[in-house]
Design an enzyme around this catalytic site. Sequence first.
Site, mmCIF file in Angstrom:
data_model
loop_
_atom_site.group_PDB
_atom_site.id
_atom_site.type_symbol
_atom_site.label_atom_id
_atom_site.label_comp_id
_atom_site.label_asym_id
_atom_site.label_seq_id
_atom_site.Cartn_x
_atom_site.Cartn_y
_atom_site.Cartn_z
ATOM 1 N N SER A 151 12.519 46.926 -20.842
ATOM 2 C CA SER A 151 11.722 47.183 -19.632
ATOM 3 C C SER A 151 10.413 46.429 -19.746
ATOM 4 O O SER A 151 9.942 46.174 -20.865
ATOM 5 C CB SER A 151 11.424 48.687 -19.541
ATOM 6 O OG SER A 151 10.448 48.919 -18.542
ATOM 7 N N TYR A 164 8.907 57.008 -22.809
ATOM 8 C CA TYR A 164 9.773 55.948 -22.271
ATOM 9 C C TYR A 164 9.323 54.595 -22.825
ATOM 10 O O TYR A 164 10.131 53.794 -23.289
ATOM 11 C CB TYR A 164 9.699 55.974 -20.739
ATOM 12 C CG TYR A 164 10.490 54.881 -20.059
ATOM 13 C CD1 TYR A 164 11.866 55.002 -19.888
ATOM 14 C CD2 TYR A 164 9.863 53.732 -19.586
ATOM 15 C CE1 TYR A 164 12.596 53.995 -19.251
ATOM 16 C CE2 TYR A 164 10.584 52.722 -18.952
ATOM 17 C CZ TYR A 164 11.948 52.861 -18.788
ATOM 18 O OH TYR A 164 12.673 51.864 -18.175
#
Length: 269
Positions: A151, A164
């Site tokens: 990401s 995350y």
Amino acid sequence: MKNSIEKLFDLTGKVAIVTGGAMGIGKGIAMRLSEAGAKIIIVDIADKKEAKSILKDISENGGHAHYIQADLSDMGTLKYIVDQTIKVYGDIDILVNNAGVFTYSPVTELTEALWDKTINLNLKAVAFLSKLVVNKMIEKKHGGKIINISSIDSIKPTGNLSQYDASKGGVRMLTKAFAKEMGKFGINVNDIAPGGINTPGVKKIAGANLTDAQQKAMDAQMEQFVSMLPLQRMGEPKEIGNAALFLASDASNYITGTTIVVDGGLLIM
Ligand SMILES: NC(=O)c1ccc[n+]([C@@H]2O[C@H](COP(=O)([O-])OP(=O)(O)OC[C@H]3O[C@@H](n4cnc5c(N)ncnc54)[C@H](O)[C@@H]3O)[C@@H](O)[C@H]2O)c1
């Protein structure tokens, strides 16, 4: 010329596992790899009804796909996934570790349960499924391609996503560590760092438990976010599929241990 380019991206005869392939980015990747000729194993926690659309799209397009319903955060299922893939299609050439959860929490409210949920799926499952798959590739002596979906948050934190961000930072380093050890076996390991891709997961976090007023504010924030993106739009799952196709194909044979950012320019905002 045309034939040699087609050959470069031809995945006919290859078998690819795509985790989290029932929807979103995984669906876009599964479709692209199938269009290039690969047989696809989709692994997802969703029930078969939810996965029906990707299975239908692939078969209507003349491709082959098989569905395995599994919770990847349960390490006990990983060997079953590899064994089933071998049973159904006889081999594994490509693994796309895509399944992941976006979990929201300010650091002051972070709980151990949320940390474990995020790390188990986003990082631990990636490590242990990859371990099983590279062992099969080594045993079969044919090399392969591992593609991890990290990401842009592994490079620059968005805020309120620390668990995350840590999981995705871990995925990027795991990519490099696996790449270093696996090169001698002809196994390339790379990751794709998406940002701003239109998926059910992104919509869910944007709309999680919000009042009408909060939803309005979130929509306005989203609109402003998109207008600030250099490319002025959200990306589509198939655009991550394009990068995955490149990394799965012979066109990327001399690339390993690196990250391809696909974010419409989000990181330079
Ligand atoms: N959409 C974006 O802009 C974006 C940005 C950066 C990174 N990513 C990453 O891309 C990947 C896919 O994201 P997305 O936006 O398509 O998400 P999504 O929520 O739309 O889809 C995720 C898929 O994973 C499956 N899944 C969830 N938990 C699972 C489990 N325990 N076991 C098996 N399958 C499970 C879901 O059923 C779903 O099909 C994730 O790793 C995410 O972190 C997405």
